[in-house]
Design a protein around this motif. Structure first.
Motif, short mmCIF file in Angstrom:
data_model
loop_
_atom_site.label_atom_id
_atom_site.label_comp_id
_atom_site.label_asym_id
_atom_site.label_seq_id
_atom_site.Cartn_x
_atom_site.Cartn_y
_atom_site.Cartn_z
N ALA A 188 0.73 -1.24 -0.11
CA ALA A 188 -0.03 0.08 -0.02
C ALA A 188 0.87 1.33 0.17
O ALA A 188 0.43 2.06 -0.57
CB ALA A 188 -0.98 -0.02 1.28
N ALA A 189 2.13 1.32 0.72
CA ALA A 189 2.90 2.28 0.69
C ALA A 189 3.45 2.81 -0.39
O ALA A 189 4.00 3.72 -0.75
CB ALA A 189 3.75 2.28 1.88
N ALA A 190 3.59 1.69 -1.57
CA ALA A 190 4.26 1.93 -2.64
C ALA A 190 3.39 2.26 -3.86
O ALA A 190 3.58 1.97 -4.92
CB ALA A 190 5.07 0.79 -3.19
N GLN A 191 2.07 2.34 -3.48
CA GLN A 191 0.72 2.71 -4.46
C GLN A 191 1.32 3.82 -5.38
O GLN A 191 1.74 4.87 -5.07
CB GLN A 191 -0.39 2.82 -3.80
CG GLN A 191 -1.37 3.35 -4.89
CD GLN A 191 -2.73 3.90 -3.97
OE1 GLN A 191 -2.83 3.37 -2.89
NE2 GLN A 191 -3.44 4.67 -4.78
N PRO A 192 1.35 3.59 -6.81
CA PRO A 192 1.69 4.67 -7.65
C PRO A 192 0.65 5.78 -7.45
O PRO A 192 -0.45 5.78 -7.42
CB PRO A 192 1.51 3.71 -8.98
CG PRO A 192 1.88 2.51 -8.71
CD PRO A 192 1.13 2.24 -7.44
N PHE A 214 -4.14 -3.84 -5.26
CA PHE A 214 -4.07 -4.22 -6.49
C PHE A 214 -4.92 -2.97 -7.15
O PHE A 214 -5.86 -2.46 -7.20
CB PHE A 214 -5.25 -5.37 -6.80
CG PHE A 214 -5.53 -5.47 -8.64
CD1 PHE A 214 -4.47 -5.24 -9.51
CD2 PHE A 214 -6.84 -5.69 -8.82
CE1 PHE A 214 -4.88 -5.56 -10.76
CE2 PHE A 214 -7.28 -5.61 -10.08
CZ PHE A 214 -6.21 -5.71 -11.11
N CYS A 215 -3.93 -2.09 -8.30
CA CYS A 215 -4.18 -0.80 -8.74
C CYS A 215 -4.34 -0.89 -10.38
O CYS A 215 -3.82 -1.82 -10.88
CB CYS A 215 -2.95 0.20 -8.38
SG CYS A 215 -2.69 0.20 -6.62
N TYR A 237 15.42 5.82 -14.93
CA TYR A 237 14.11 6.31 -14.69
C TYR A 237 13.06 5.35 -14.02
O TYR A 237 13.29 4.29 -14.29
CB TYR A 237 13.55 6.68 -16.03
CG TYR A 237 14.18 7.97 -16.78
CD1 TYR A 237 13.68 9.27 -16.50
CD2 TYR A 237 15.43 7.80 -17.51
CE1 TYR A 237 14.68 10.38 -17.22
CE2 TYR A 237 16.25 8.82 -18.21
CZ TYR A 237 15.68 10.11 -17.97
OH TYR A 237 16.40 11.08 -18.56
N HIS A 238 12.28 5.87 -13.07
CA HIS A 238 11.29 5.20 -12.59
C HIS A 238 9.86 5.30 -13.26
O HIS A 238 9.46 6.75 -13.50
CB HIS A 238 11.08 5.76 -11.14
CG HIS A 238 12.48 5.82 -10.41
ND1 HIS A 238 13.15 4.54 -10.04
CD2 HIS A 238 13.01 6.87 -9.98
CE1 HIS A 238 14.10 4.98 -9.37
NE2 HIS A 238 14.37 6.36 -9.19
N LEU A 239 8.99 4.29 -13.71
CA LEU A 239 8.03 4.35 -14.25
C LEU A 239 6.99 4.82 -13.11
O LEU A 239 6.68 4.62 -12.15
CB LEU A 239 7.56 3.09 -14.92
CG LEU A 239 8.51 2.53 -15.83
CD1 LEU A 239 7.71 1.31 -16.43
CD2 LEU A 239 8.50 3.76 -16.95
N HIS A 240 6.17 5.87 -13.76
CA HIS A 240 5.05 6.40 -12.88
C HIS A 240 3.80 6.27 -13.35
O HIS A 240 3.45 6.73 -14.62
CB HIS A 240 5.44 7.91 -12.90
CG HIS A 240 4.37 8.80 -11.95
ND1 HIS A 240 4.06 8.38 -10.59
CD2 HIS A 240 3.59 9.90 -12.22
CE1 HIS A 240 2.87 9.26 -10.35
NE2 HIS A 240 2.75 10.23 -11.42
N LEU A 241 3.06 5.59 -12.53
CA LEU A 241 1.49 5.48 -12.88
C LEU A 241 0.54 6.87 -12.73
O LEU A 241 0.50 7.16 -11.73
CB LEU A 241 0.86 4.35 -12.49
CG LEU A 241 1.67 2.81 -12.54
CD1 LEU A 241 0.96 1.83 -11.74
CD2 LEU A 241 1.24 2.51 -14.04
N SER A 242 -0.12 7.14 -13.81
CA SER A 242 -1.04 8.23 -13.60
C SER A 242 -2.26 7.58 -13.71
O SER A 242 -2.53 6.64 -13.99
CB SER A 242 -0.76 9.36 -14.94
OG SER A 242 0.45 9.91 -14.79
#
Length: 875
Positions: free
Chosen positions: A41-45, A59-60, A247-252
């Motif tokens: 949960a703490a790493a939720q994008p 699950f996102c 680079y880190h992928l970022h979920l929008s």
């Protein structure tokens, strides 16, 4: 209706158990190219929509994530790198946890799900976190995700999963990799077992995350050592010792999905509760119980990996041309023992061995250099062993655990008899090329050894192979001072006798190697059976093509098929992918211009085929069950003057005499020729001669080439092609059917041309002849020799029909291996007999010590040349 649909959505959204919810969500939204993430949960994008929360994990669903550059990942599948249709590509991030921190509570009653059972690994990037790209079906991807959410997902080798995120592999990326796969040498010689990762995000959908943002793929930028040999693609920004920015992928947010969900919820808010139907609650907690029956079963896995990169690293000493040649020798023999679709073999240069974290991704370290190993590198190898690593030493200077290497120069580069003890205590005896060192225990040492051991069959019983455990974490090494890595053709031997001894032991050399590799934790199972390919209808001459097409037009069924009891051939102008190829249903492509093969050159075949009838019409396949069945539906129908032959590169169900299987690797010339023989002809009255004539035709096809007359190919009664009287190099199988006054005969033939291992091939004999006689004969090709053998067979049959057995027996006796041989009948205590020759029907005649001549029939007897026995048929 709208209310019902909305209620169904909400029921699927919140009412079902995790497995069904995840699977339904993935199936529903995957077409929109969303990205699915399972993580803590703490790493939720940022911006991702949470679909399920369970025990601190979520699950996102978020916006699609793309990987555009895979050049710097370590690929599991060198070629092809293909994402299967309807499969999901995803990245698993894991961390390394040692020892007791890895152990799971044994009281858990939940079913453990193994990562490797649910997906096909594609690529990896060692490091922290350890990243694996894999592909899986929707069901298997969902199964992995639910197991992760419920803390039931198991990897291996100390890896603990931290995140799973689906990714999109760009078509251009896959195409580039497929194109690169054709240059296997470049892939093989990648020096760095831990290629750096660089994922370039699309600027319009992904943004760079600072040090405080969530880490999805990648890690903080850091300094990294350069590649030793610089074999990475030119122009890479991280060549040399510079820093590499990851680079880190970022979920929008996935706006389309959120809008759909919000509009559905709004609709339900204004609906009447009276219209909501009663729906059963789904108590399923596992994916298997809710999977659709229409979903195809997951195919068998090709890759033998359990969460850790399947890298076999080969250290061959300081960088030099000689070292690279040694690497190629070692790689070649290892690739013959393990499936290269399951393991990747890398050269480990000294600089990379010292500076890169290769132990994290190494299943087996192979040390194959007689050079002294630098002290700092030796410590690195020992640290790898202490952490549970596996090491194979091949005639190397590497040793430990109190064992010393003692020089015994008299053994150097000599052929010796080795006795090898396997893990089940059985023994293998073989001839092997020795180094000049033996293993001795230090003064007063009584060391623990594993079951694998090998000693020379000499007075001192010199110890040449030892299995040595290391540490308390399962580390071990098998150290060898015999040249298991050298094929006989590369070995420095002085005499023809030494070559013969080594080549005769070649199968047992592989048996020893596979036993060692299996003990060290690798799989040496038979490689995956290759997929069947369509047939191509080809003509050796232009003038026969039109009559063939006219005949086909009259004989194919309404669906373009010709059927027999064994299979159906469907004639098509081009092979379309939707036609399923099975052993009983094979498409035949009639467009000759579309034909191309690396393994069969039609023009070379045409140039070497000089027949009036035989071999004019070709059914060619790269991979087929067996060429003997391909002609089944055509043999009684097609006009004999068309001369039908089936040729294949590989067979999956090859047949030998009796119940024997005939293994057919690439490099073996495989064919089945259809001929017809009148019953009341010379050969029709002596049909057993057909197999002898075919064996003779193969030998004569080689030895009649100018310069190749002394290549020691021979015939062995009743149906074998031999190197001298030592090793089988091919065989013949004949099936005949008598209809009215004609024998219809299928002559199956296979002989080794370029496949040197694990036995012997014709080009081995050519290379050895060149070495012994300082000659420069060129290697031969399978397509050339098949055509020459068919041409020779037609001439031999014509001669036989004109002159009978006397017309061909002088040539047969010139090449056969049995002249003057004495053998025993029945058993080692049986009577001694001398081989006389063939009788008028083609059966073997032997002379007993009292003057009596006995005829031995091939269909009822087995001739074991290695023991010099003729075994009569048992009643």
């Amino acid at each position: 209706m709208l209310i019902t649909l909305c209620y169904l959505y909400l029921w699927a959204r919140w009412g079902r158990r995790p497995a069904a919810l995840v699977r339904a969500t993935v199936r529903r939204l995957r077409a929109s190219r969303c990205s699915f993430t399972f993580c803590g949960a703490a790493a939720q994008p940022t911006g991702a929509r949470v679909c399920l929360s369970l025990g601190g994990r979520v699950f996102c669903v978020g916006e699609s994530q793309s990987i555009e550059d895979l050049n710097k990942w370590a690929l599991f599948l060198v070629s092809p790198f293909m994402l299967e249709a309807e499969h999901i590509a995803f990245v698993t991030e894991s961390i390394w946890v040692q020892g007791e921190n890895l152990q799971r509570s044994s009281s858990s009653s939940e079913t453990i799900v193994k990562w490797s059972d649910c997906c096909l690994p594609l690529a990896c990037r060692p490091g922290e976190p350890y990243q694996l790209i894999a592909e899986a079906s929707v069901d298997d991807f969902s199964k992995l995700g639910v197991a992760f959410m419920e803390d039931r997902l198991q990897m291996d080798n100390g890896l603990v999963p931290q995140k799973i995120i689906s990714v999109h592999l760009q078509d251009s990326t896959l195409k580039d990799l497929k194109d690169q796969g054709s240059n296997k040498q470049a892939q093989i010689l990648q020096p760095n077992p831990e290629p750096s990762l660089e994922i370039e995000p699309k600027q319009d959908i992904m943004e760079h995350v600072g040090k405080d943002g969530p880490k999805v793929l990648g890690q903080e930028p850091k300094q990294r050592r350069g590649s030793a040999s610089g074999s990475e693609p030119a122009g890479d920004s991280d060549r040399g010792g510079g820093s590499v920015e990851h680079y880190h992928l970022h979920l929008s947010s996935c706006h389309e999905c959120l809008e759909l969900e919000n509009s559905t919820i709004e609709s339900v808010r204004f609906a009447s509760a009276e219209n909501i139907p009663d729906l059963p609650y789904d108590y399923s907690s596992s994916l298997e119980s809710v999977a659709d029956e229409t979903c195809p079963e997951r195919e068998g896995r090709r890759v033998n990996i359990t969460g850790k990169a399947p890298n076999i690293l080969v250290y061959v000493g300081s960088d030099s041309q000689e070292a690279l040649g040694r690497f190629q020798q070692v790689r070649s023999v290892l690739a013959d023992c393990v499936d290269t679709d399951s393991y990747i073999l890398y050269h480990l240069p000294e600089e990379s061995a010292l500076g890169d974290p290769w132990p994290d991704s190494c299943l087996l370290l192979v040390v194959a250099t007689s050079e002294s190993i630098p002290e700092d590198l030796y410590r690195k190898f020992m640290a790898y062993l202490s952490q549970g690593g596996k090491v194979l030493g091949l005639s190397s200077s590497f040793t430990f655990g109190g064992f010393q290497m003692t020089s015994k120069g008299v053994l150097q580069k000599t052929v010796q008899n080795l006795v090898f003890s396997k893990s089940d205590q059985s023994e293998v005896k073989l001839s092997i090329l020795s180094s000049d060192y033996v293993y001795r225990e230090g003064p007063g040492e009584r060391l623990s050894l594993g079951k694998l051991q090998g000693h020379l069959e000499n007075e001192d019983q010199d110890r040449m192979i030892i299995q040595v455990p290391s540490g308390t974490h399962g580390g071990e090494a098998v150290l060898c001072q015999v040249h298991l890595e050298l094929p006989p053709s590369s070995a420095i031997v002085q005499t023809q006798e030494d070559f013969n001894l080594l080549k005769s032991s070649n199968i047992r050399r592989y048996e020893v190697l596979k036993e060692i590799l299996t003990t060290l934790g690798l799989s040496c199972d038979m490689k995956q059976v290759p997929a069947l390919t369509p047939l191509y209808l080809l003509a050796a001459t232009e003038e026969i093509w039109d009559p063939l097409m006219q005949w086909l037009g009259k004989h194919v069924g309404p669906e373009g098929e010709i059927k027999s009891s064994k299979l159906s051939l469907k004639f098509v102008s081009s092979c379309v992918s939707e036609i399923e190829i099975t052993p009983s249903y094979i498409p035949v492509v009639t467009d000759m211009e579309a034909f191309s093969s690396e393994n069969f050159n039609l023009e070379i075949y045409r140039q070497n085929l000089q027949t009036k009838q035989f071999g004019k019409i070709i059914l060619f396949a790269e991979v087929t069950p067996t060429t003997m069945s391909l002609l089944d539906g055509l043999m009684f129908e097609m006009p004999q003057e068309m001369g039908l032959i089936a040729i294949a590169v590989r067979q999956t169900q090859g047949k030998g005499r009796g119940r024997n299987a005939w293994l057919s690797p690439v490099g073996c010339a495989i064919s089945t020729l259809l001929i017809s023989i009148p019953l009341r002809s010379q050969l029709g009255q002596r049909i057993p001669f057909v197999q002898h004539l075919m064996s003779l035709a193969v030998v004569e096809a080689v030895r009649s080439i100018p310069g190749y007359q002394d290549i020691n190919l021979r015939v062995k009664w009743p149906n074998d092609i031999y190197y001298s009287d030592l090793m089988k190099i091919g065989g013949v199988l004949v099936n005949s059917t008598l209809m009215r006054e004609t024998f219809y005969i299928l002559i199956g033939c296979g002989f080794n041309v370029t496949n040197s291992n694990p036995t012997i091939c014709i080009n081995d004999l050519v290379a050895e002849y060149n070495r012994q006689h300082k000659a420069e004969l060129k290697p031969l090709r399978a397509d050339c020799l098949i055509a020459r053998a068919v041409t020779t067979l037609e001439k031999l049959i014509d001669t036989f029909q004109d002159q009978g057995p006397s017309g061909v027996l002088p040539l047969y006796y010139k090449y056969w291996v049995h002249s003057g041989q004495q053998v025993r009948l029945g058993s080692v205590e049986g009577p001694v007999v001398s081989i006389v020759g063939l009788d008028d029907s083609g059966f073997l005649r032997v002379h007993q010590e009292g003057g009596e001549v006995v005829t031995v029939h091939p269909d009822g007897n087995s001739f074991d040349m290695l023991r010099n026995l003729i075994l009569p048929k048992r009643q």
